[in-house]
Design an enzyme around this catalytic site. Structure first.
Site, PDB file in Angstrom:
ATOM      1  CD  GLU A  90      -3.108  -0.871   0.179  1.00  0.00           C
ATOM      2  OE1 GLU A  90      -3.133   0.168  -0.495  1.00  0.00           O
ATOM      3  OE2 GLU A  90      -3.936  -1.788   0.042  1.00  0.00           O
ATOM      4  NE  ARG A  94      -3.784   2.978  -0.805  1.00  0.00           N
ATOM      5  CZ  ARG A  94      -5.035   2.884  -0.382  1.00  0.00           C
ATOM      6  NH1 ARG A  94      -5.720   3.962  -0.082  1.00  0.00           N
ATOM      7  NH2 ARG A  94      -5.608   1.705  -0.246  1.00  0.00           N
ATOM      8  CG  ASP A 223      -5.754  -7.258  -7.649  1.00  0.00           C
ATOM      9  OD1 ASP A 223      -4.719  -7.523  -7.027  1.00  0.00           O
ATOM     10  OD2 ASP A 223      -6.643  -6.511  -7.187  1.00  0.00           O
ATOM     11  CD  GLU A 357     -10.714  -1.776  -8.415  1.00  0.00           C
ATOM     12  OE1 GLU A 357     -11.867  -1.455  -8.058  1.00  0.00           O
ATOM     13  OE2 GLU A 357      -9.710  -1.602  -7.690  1.00  0.00           O
TER      14      GLU A 357
HETATM   15  C1  DMJ Z   1      -6.311   0.612  -4.982  1.00  0.00           C
HETATM   16  O1  DMJ Z   1      -5.480   0.846  -3.887  1.00  0.00           O
HETATM   17  C2  DMJ Z   1      -5.565  -0.016  -6.113  1.00  0.00           C
HETATM   18  O2  DMJ Z   1      -6.298   0.113  -7.286  1.00  0.00           O
HETATM   19  C3  DMJ Z   1      -5.264  -1.477  -5.862  1.00  0.00           C
HETATM   20  O3  DMJ Z   1      -4.678  -2.082  -6.985  1.00  0.00           O
HETATM   21  C4  DMJ Z   1      -6.537  -2.214  -5.514  1.00  0.00           C
HETATM   22  N1  DMJ Z   1      -7.280  -1.592  -4.463  1.00  0.00           N
HETATM   23  C5  DMJ Z   1      -7.512  -0.163  -4.519  1.00  0.00           C
HETATM   24  C6  DMJ Z   1      -8.742   0.277  -5.279  1.00  0.00           C
HETATM   25  O4  DMJ Z   1      -9.794  -0.566  -5.268  1.00  0.00           O
END
Ligand code: DMJ
Length: 462
Positions: A90, A94, A223, A357
């Protein structure tokens, strides 16, 4: 019309930003109903997630004063010298991603410095026998560990597999190869392992270097690993042939074992547990429509149209998951069993937390096909957000998208500003704003140029 919608997206950004500024400035996120700060353990005691996540969206939307005030906060307050445990993934997507993007867009040195400083702080996460990093890291002590719930002490595919783009840039910007070496070693470990049916399990033990449970997902836990294989290929200006091969091999196995069509013709991506399929698709999985379309041009001989079509089918399914709710925003997960299609059947899967998404996939599909339905669907999402998520103190997620009455969760996620609003803005902008040929979006929608591009030559437009 499209100009009006970009204005509206910018107004939405202003509403999200000014309420954060008024009620939660310097904290990680905003509680828009309570009108106070929201803290998440994902960032330990690092502060300002919304500020760093929003920087590039502010820049792109031309919110110059707001960008400057965010930059000043970064200069004066962004502090990584914390004695606290953070999520490596995270913080990377971010904070490192947000700072790199702000640097490449604005050229402001402070963002480069902060990104590299944070990158160095994350390096002890790789001190494991295999070099597969820990999920959690204390930034002061450098001690790492994994989520206690993850199969036998495993690291998570979508977490250690989603460092590659940022770390390659950290090496480029710092001149220190260590960052690139760490992520290239992850690849080496993965390439030595036998993959069940060609699939990548979500769990890998960093001590033994062996797979944990055989669970496979293109949604949560898996993912963005797949996303980063494709984007590593694109970001290398198509020189990283290994990433390309890994991506298309993985996608082929996913198509064979996970992708199915419902009896009424909706294509979906199921989850795979030790060979058995769970006919459920997560909101997170909806990013894959855009990914398939983005990779289509480089698909093996004769498969370009096939992958564009697959992207379109996933986009349609995810649109259906939105359309079948009361609020016209989709649930966290929807099922294709027990007589339902694209509907959440479990109470704990009915929430919507402002995730990006689905509009992310609309953005790629719009850019790559110019089929007007993607703008129409994006507009539906704008209307739904305005009607059901907007409150006087910002934007809130919802606990149940099938309810007729408000069910606010009282969190304005930082990715709403980083991703959801940015993608909506781009869908209604001209294609020469951040052309896909020049820019790679990290998994938090932060922008990275191709590695071989001289950063000075890259412009936001053109
Ligand atoms: C975001 O932090 C990013 O897109 C991550 O890949 C998946 N989760 C969240 C948004 O849903």
């Amino acid at each position: 019309m499209s100009h009006m919608v970009t204005c509206l997206a910018k107004m939405m950004m202003k509403h999200a930003w000014y309420n954060y500024k008024q009620y939660a400035w310097g904290l990680n996120e905003l509680k828009p109903v309570s009108k106070e700060g929201h803290s998440s353990s994902l960032f330990g005691s690092i502060k300002g997630a919304t500020i760093v996540d929003a920087l590039d969206t502010l820049f792109i939307m031309g919110m110059k004063d707001e960008f400057e005030e965010a930059k000043s906060w970064v200069e004066e307050n962004l502090d990584f010298n914390v004695n606290a445990e953070v999520s490596v993934f995270e913080v990377n997507i971010r904070f490192v991603g947000g700072l790199l993007s702000a640097y490449y867009l604005s050229g402001e040195e402070i963002f480069r410095e902060k990104a590299v400083e944070l990158g160095v702080k994350l390096l002890p996460a790789f001190h494991t026998p295999s070099g597969i990093p820990w999920a959690l890291l204390n930034l002061k002590s450098g001690i790492g560990r994994n989520w206690p719930w993850a199969s036998g002490g495993s690291s998570i595919l979508a977490e250690f597999g989603t460092l590659h783009l940022e770390f390659m840039h950290l090496s480029q910007l710092s001149g220190d190869p260590i960052f690139a070496e760490k992520v290239m070693n992850i690849r080496t470990v993965l390439n030595k392992l036998v993959k069940p049916q060609g699939l990548y399990p979500n769990y890998l033990n960093p001590s033994s270097g062996q797979w944990g449970q055989y669970h496979v997902s293109v949604g949560g836990l898996g993912d963005s690993f797949y996303e980063y294989l494709l984007k590593a290929w694109l970001m290398s200006d198509k020189t990283d042939l290994e990433a390309k091969q890994m991506y298309f091999d993985a996608v082929q196995a996913i198509e064979t074992h996970l992708i199915r069509k419902s009896s009424r013709g909706l294509t979906y991506i199921a989850e795979w547990k030790g060979g058995l399929l769970e006919h459920k698709m997560g909101h997170l999985t909806c990013f894959a429509g855009g990914m398939f379309a983005l990779g289509a041009d480089d698909a093996p001989e004769g498969l370009t149209q096939h992958y564009l079509q697959l992207g379109a089918e996933i986009a349609r399914t995810c649109h259906e998951s939105y359309n079948r709710t009361f609020v016209k925003l989709g649930p966290e997960a929807f099922r294709f069993d027990g007589g339902v299609e694209a509907i959440a059947t479990r109470q704990n899967e009915k929430y919507y937390i402002l995730r990006p998404e689905v509009v992310e996939t609309y953005m790629y599909m719009w850019r790559l096909t110019h089929d007007p339905k993607y703008r129409k669907w994006a507009w539906e999402a704008v209307e739904a957000l305005e009607t059901h998520c907007r409150v006087s103190g910002g934007y809130s997620g919802l606990r149940d998208v099938y309810l007729k009455h408000d069910s606010y969760d009282d969190v304005q996620q930082s990715f709403f500003l980083a991703e959801t609003l940015k993608y909506l803005y781009l869908i209604f902008s001209d294609d020469d704003l951040l052309p896909l040929e020049h820019w790679i979006f990290n998994t938090e929608a932060h922008l990275l140029p191709k590695l071989c591009t001289n950063e000075k030559e890259v412009e936001v437009t053109g």
